[in-house]
Scaffold this motif. Structure first.
Motif, PDB file in Angstrom:
ATOM      1  N   LYS A 151      41.351  32.373  33.451  1.00 24.95           N
ATOM      2  CA  LYS A 151      41.307  33.794  33.284  1.00 24.95           C
ATOM      3  C   LYS A 151      42.577  34.106  32.474  1.00 24.95           C
ATOM      4  O   LYS A 151      42.775  35.000  31.506  1.00 24.95           O
ATOM      5  CB  LYS A 151      41.037  34.567  34.390  1.00 24.95           C
ATOM      6  CG  LYS A 151      39.521  34.477  35.061  1.00 24.95           C
ATOM      7  CD  LYS A 151      39.323  35.362  36.124  1.00 24.95           C
ATOM      8  CE  LYS A 151      37.957  35.210  36.637  1.00 24.95           C
ATOM      9  NZ  LYS A 151      38.017  36.252  37.906  1.00 24.95           N
ATOM     10  N   TRP A 165      42.633  33.210  28.817  1.00 27.67           N
ATOM     11  CA  TRP A 165      42.290  33.896  28.170  1.00 27.67           C
ATOM     12  C   TRP A 165      42.856  35.312  27.913  1.00 27.67           C
ATOM     13  O   TRP A 165      42.775  36.240  26.885  1.00 27.67           O
ATOM     14  CB  TRP A 165      40.451  34.192  28.549  1.00 27.67           C
ATOM     15  CG  TRP A 165      39.633  32.997  28.069  1.00 27.67           C
ATOM     16  CD1 TRP A 165      39.234  32.025  29.163  1.00 27.67           C
ATOM     17  CD2 TRP A 165      39.128  32.716  26.887  1.00 27.67           C
ATOM     18  NE1 TRP A 165      38.329  31.292  28.359  1.00 27.67           N
ATOM     19  CE2 TRP A 165      38.296  31.473  27.068  1.00 27.67           C
ATOM     20  CE3 TRP A 165      39.165  33.163  25.775  1.00 27.67           C
ATOM     21  CZ2 TRP A 165      37.705  31.124  26.173  1.00 27.67           C
ATOM     22  CZ3 TRP A 165      38.534  32.718  24.667  1.00 27.67           C
ATOM     23  CH2 TRP A 165      37.772  31.371  24.714  1.00 27.67           C
ATOM     24  N   ALA A 166      43.273  35.765  28.949  1.00 25.72           N
ATOM     25  CA  ALA A 166      44.171  37.209  28.877  1.00 25.72           C
ATOM     26  C   ALA A 166      45.199  36.970  27.819  1.00 25.72           C
ATOM     27  O   ALA A 166      45.383  37.866  27.046  1.00 25.72           O
ATOM     28  CB  ALA A 166      44.878  37.236  30.250  1.00 25.72           C
ATOM     29  N   LEU A 215      43.352  37.197  24.381  1.00 27.22           N
ATOM     30  CA  LEU A 215      42.970  38.455  24.312  1.00 27.22           C
ATOM     31  C   LEU A 215      44.302  39.515  23.960  1.00 27.22           C
ATOM     32  O   LEU A 215      44.083  40.328  22.997  1.00 27.22           O
ATOM     33  CB  LEU A 215      42.294  38.920  25.096  1.00 27.22           C
ATOM     34  CG  LEU A 215      41.513  40.696  25.154  1.00 27.22           C
ATOM     35  CD1 LEU A 215      41.085  40.510  24.089  1.00 27.22           C
ATOM     36  CD2 LEU A 215      40.887  41.008  26.428  1.00 27.22           C
ATOM     37  N   ASN A 230      42.495  42.878  35.158  1.00 25.73           N
ATOM     38  CA  ASN A 230      41.019  42.796  34.584  1.00 25.73           C
ATOM     39  C   ASN A 230      41.203  42.932  32.878  1.00 25.73           C
ATOM     40  O   ASN A 230      42.204  42.939  32.438  1.00 25.73           O
ATOM     41  CB  ASN A 230      40.286  43.977  35.336  1.00 25.73           C
ATOM     42  CG  ASN A 230      40.806  45.263  34.957  1.00 25.73           C
ATOM     43  OD1 ASN A 230      41.335  45.689  33.905  1.00 25.73           O
ATOM     44  ND2 ASN A 230      40.865  46.078  36.065  1.00 25.73           N
ATOM     45  N   TRP A 231      40.262  42.812  32.501  1.00 25.36           N
ATOM     46  CA  TRP A 231      40.116  42.850  31.060  1.00 25.36           C
ATOM     47  C   TRP A 231      40.804  44.031  30.423  1.00 25.36           C
ATOM     48  O   TRP A 231      41.292  44.007  29.268  1.00 25.36           O
ATOM     49  CB  TRP A 231      38.781  42.353  30.579  1.00 25.36           C
ATOM     50  CG  TRP A 231      38.104  40.977  30.788  1.00 25.36           C
ATOM     51  CD1 TRP A 231      37.135  40.890  31.775  1.00 25.36           C
ATOM     52  CD2 TRP A 231      38.806  39.834  30.851  1.00 25.36           C
ATOM     53  NE1 TRP A 231      37.100  39.406  32.113  1.00 25.36           N
ATOM     54  CE2 TRP A 231      38.110  38.683  31.379  1.00 25.36           C
ATOM     55  CE3 TRP A 231      40.073  39.456  29.952  1.00 25.36           C
ATOM     56  CZ2 TRP A 231      38.507  37.403  31.175  1.00 25.36           C
ATOM     57  CZ3 TRP A 231      40.457  38.061  30.030  1.00 25.36           C
ATOM     58  CH2 TRP A 231      39.479  37.212  30.800  1.00 25.36           C
TER      59      TRP A 231
END
Length: 265
Positions: free
Chosen positions: A84, A87-88, A91, A145-146
């Motif tokens: 996660k 990926w953070a 992003l 969180n995203w």
């Protein structure tokens, strides 16, 4: 460049790259406030490579774990904490990458004035102070969180404005979203990796096209000194950030910004 200029610029870059005080502002200001000629794009690339090596070495275990978990997530589509976070980082890099491609020419020409630097130092310094006093929380970088990641990534795009500080604005956004000082700093440092890689890649392409002559000794010296000073900066900043907070850096930004306005207005 003589070696005094190489040493000063390398240490300035290494120390300021990861502190919330704007390294680009300091690299622009050194030739403005001295009789030294502008160091040129090639040397800037070398200095950033030194900073990149520092953060890669310092976070080598974290990066290894994130890379392994990220690769596994591509196969299993299951995300553990390291995947996660990986990926953070990806992003969070997209907004600044797009903004950099769209605004690169404007940033490199129109906005390189000391007045713009002063405005950025003061305005975003005050924002950092407010975030540190009023919104700081206790969440870690693994608890984002995203939506948090996307907002921090969009904030990072503001670092294209001189004087903002990439690390400063990402820490500010993270603090406002309830992350702790340590988590804000750690995620900011991890976010720097793809940003520096992309910036160095683009600048290297320009150098190849322009066929700029390179002083190899100065480049190597810049990489080594920038890397050492950046590594020490990361280590001591993370060690003391919980105790010292962001306010000393805010005061420095305000003093420097006011001094620039006084000198150049």
């Amino acid at each position: 460049m003589d070696w005094l200029q190489v040493i000063v610029l390398a240490i300035v870059q290494g120390v300021t790259e990861f502190l919330p005080v704007s390294s680009s502002a300091h690299l622009i200001l050194v030739p403005v406030l001295t009789d030294w000629p502008d160091q040129g794009l090639a040397f800037d690339v070398a200095l950033h490579l030194g900073s990149l090596s520092a953060v890669l070495i310092y976070f080598r275990r974290d990066i290894f774990g994130m890379t392994v978990s990220w690769g596994r997530s591509l196969k299993t589509r299951e995300l553990d904490a390291d995947a996660k976070l990986a990926w953070a980082v990806i992003l969070g890099t997209i907004p600044v990458g797009l903004a950099g491609l769209l605004l690169k020419d404007t940033v490199e020409t129109v906005l390189r004035s000391p007045i713009y630097l002063a405005i950025g130092l003061i305005a975003f310094g005050l924002l950092l102070s407010w975030a540190d006093w009023r919104h700081r929380g206790e969440r870690s970088e693994y608890q984002m969180n995203w939506k948090d990641v996307l907002l921090i990534g969009c904030a990072q795009a503001l670092a294209l404005f001189p004087g903002t500080s990439r690390s400063g604005i990402t820490m500010t956004a993270a603090l406002m979203l309830g992350l702790s000082r340590e988590a804000s700093a750690r995620f900011s440092f991890l976010l720097s990796i793809p940003v520096i890689v992309l910036a160095c890649g683009l600048e290297t392409i320009e150098l190849i096209k322009a066929q700029v002559p390179i002083d190899v000794a100065a480049m190597v010296g810049g990489v080594v000194l920038s890397g050492i000073s950046a590594y020490l900066c990361i280590h001591y900043f993370l060690a003391f950030i919980k105790r010292i907070g962001m306010q000393p850096f805010v005061i420095y930004r305000l003093v420097l910004g006011i001094a620039l306005l006084w000198i150049f207005l």
